[in-house]
Scaffold this active site. Structure first.
Site, PDB file in Angstrom:
ATOM      1  N   LYS B  54      13.113   3.688 -10.371  1.00 35.42           N
ATOM      2  CA  LYS B  54      12.117   4.662  -9.926  1.00 35.42           C
ATOM      3  C   LYS B  54      10.956   3.954  -9.227  1.00 35.42           C
ATOM      4  CE  LYS B  54      13.565   8.058 -13.322  1.00 35.42           C
ATOM      5  NZ  LYS B  54      13.436   8.603 -14.688  1.00 35.42           N
ATOM      6  N   GLN B  98       9.451   8.230 -19.628  1.00 30.70           N
ATOM      7  CA  GLN B  98      10.903   8.025 -19.678  1.00 30.70           C
ATOM      8  C   GLN B  98      11.431   8.429 -21.060  1.00 30.70           C
ATOM      9  OE1 GLN B  98      12.892   6.939 -17.017  1.00 30.70           O
ATOM     10  NE2 GLN B  98      14.540   7.543 -18.389  1.00 30.70           N
ATOM     11  N   ASP B 121       8.341  15.758 -13.468  1.00 27.85           N
ATOM     12  CA  ASP B 121       9.679  15.892 -14.043  1.00 27.85           C
ATOM     13  C   ASP B 121      10.054  17.363 -14.248  1.00 27.85           C
ATOM     14  OD1 ASP B 121      11.378  13.796 -14.430  1.00 27.85           O
ATOM     15  OD2 ASP B 121      10.610  13.218 -16.398  1.00 27.85           O
TER      16      ASP B 121
END
Lengths: 295, 295
Positions: B54, B98, B121
């Site tokens: 990422k 994460q 997200d």
């Protein structure tokens, strides 16, 4: 053979009796009376009737209710301040702002100001988000009423193919999401149809449970349902009827006379989903009061 | 006749080029560089790879990115404090924690602490709620990637019958809700199937667009799809493969060899949805930066 009638009025009465018992118990064991605040802005005659009915329904089963009337010209600021006050009021477990609001008030901002823990209408984005991912939270009253009607009638939902016709934010989308969760009174294969659906009848005929929430009078005809279908009619439409005293009558989204001669079970309009909606508002208010004990 | 291949890698590259241009423009016109903070707790090797990828993807197109590593034994308190700090950091437009998190940390609490305006997200209940009712908000990256793949490939979604197999919170449910909205790149009739669906093949064969997101290797076979179907394979499954150097290989939820000989178009695994997911994270971060200009 005529279909079994799913009597929403009777199911609603049963649930209201259960709630009245629960309230007695809450009062006896915890000195707690569930409380609902209903906020009305302006003088919309239909809204006034709804609010009055909600207050009466609360009273009948032992929920404390208070009504807050703001004038049509009340500012958004005033309304938000009132909601904040109710958010902090310990005797209030549910806050309902009667929609529609006057044009100068931002409906989104108002709904977002209600604490999700008191949002018994289930319209706050947090509650909608929880609905979608199957977490605990308040469910909007009409789709919740449809789900309870099915379960109280013993209609198997687990594994059934549910076809929802209509994709409104207050009925179609939430009921579809509720019934597809891996949960009790759910676990269905779900199809959502709408104005852009091709060959609608070919899809609705596959439904074990058909939920009509389009807002078009008598759109669902007998040739669109199978013999095994359970049909829930969420529509409430006024159509002209010179023979009636009022000059109109209420019909659903389903052509009742012919569909009820073909399908397995059907909910009528009126007397179907209607009485369930207000009942689930009471249910959510009692639920909210119970949850306040855990905080 | 073999199916057209929907090349996720190529579409992802196209979108990343478009984003790189947009970032240059934001810098030139507004002295604004989109910024992403990636938070990693502990030493999970897979998570470390994802986070590294990422960061690299950000760097490649001109997004500022910073990585925050907390030790495995970091307290929930510490993590929440870090998120609060990032919520208030003007150079950060997206915050990504994460997953999975260590067991002693409440994932829900963590996600709920991220400001919805920085939740790139798309996992915050407010963003999920907005997704369900079709309001503007961040969409979760994998289903968003599926939607973009379809639209960049020129697959007509409006009026199509989409069948989603799988009802996970991160793929099945959101993609179903996104594609049924009355919006561009949507407006489909949508069916959601899952483990409790009866006669799955009879339903999947009706799909104009079939989205497989079950997490079961090669479950969708040729007899389950029609000749006209566009098949999007979201599955990523490791299966043993002694012939491979690593001892395993990746396959999707679709039996690619046989399905690709029958259907109209198909996305492969790898090289299909995978590259789209990370691209939509970049997309959301740039979008968030642009929205910050309006506040």
């Amino acid at each position: 053979m005529a279909a079994t009638i799913i009597d929403g009025k009777k199911i609603a009465e049963t649930i209201q009796q259960e709630l009245a018992e629960e309230i007695k118990q809450l009062q006896a064991e915890h000195h707690l009376t569930p409380g609902l605040a209903v906020v009305l802005v302006g003088e919309n005659p239909a809204s006034k009737v709804y609010v009055r009915n909600k207050n009466k329904a609360c009273h009948d089963i032992g929920i404390y209710s208070e009504q807050h009337n703001l004038p049509q010209e009340a500012s958004e600021q005033e309304l938000l301040a009132l909601i904040q006050q109710l958010n902090h009021d310990d005797k209030i477990h549910g806050i309902l702002v009667q929609l529609p609001l006057p044009d100068h008030i931002d409906e989104h901002k108002v709904i977002n100001t209600i604490l999700p823990e008191k949002d018994v209408d289930g319209f706050h984005p947090v509650n909608i988000g929880k609905l979608m991912i199957g977490e605990k939270g308040f469910r909007p009253c009409t789709p919740f009423g449809v789900q309870k009607m099915l379960s109280y009638s013993g209609v198997p939902i687990d594994g059934a193919h549910v076809v929802v016709v209509g994709r409104s934010n207050i009925v179609g989308k939430p009921i579809a999401n509720m019934l597809l969760q891996k949960q009790p009174d759910a676990n269905a294969t779900v199809t959502v149809c709408h104005s852009r659906t091709k060959d609608l009848a070919a899809i609705t005929r596959q439904a074990d449970i058909l939920i009509a929430a389009i807002g078009q009078p008598e759109m669902i005809t007998a040739e669109m349902v199978s013999e095994n279908a359970v049909v829930i009619d969420v529509g409430v439409n006024r159509i002209e009827d010179p023979a009636s005293k009022t000059g109109y009558r209420l019909v659903g989204d389903v052509k009742f006379d012919e569909v009820s001669q073909k399908c397995k079970a059907i909910s009528p309009v009126p007397g179907g989903v209607g009485p369930m909606t207000i009942t689930m508002l009471l249910y959510n208010t009692v639920e909210s009061a119970k949850q306040s004990l855990e905080r």
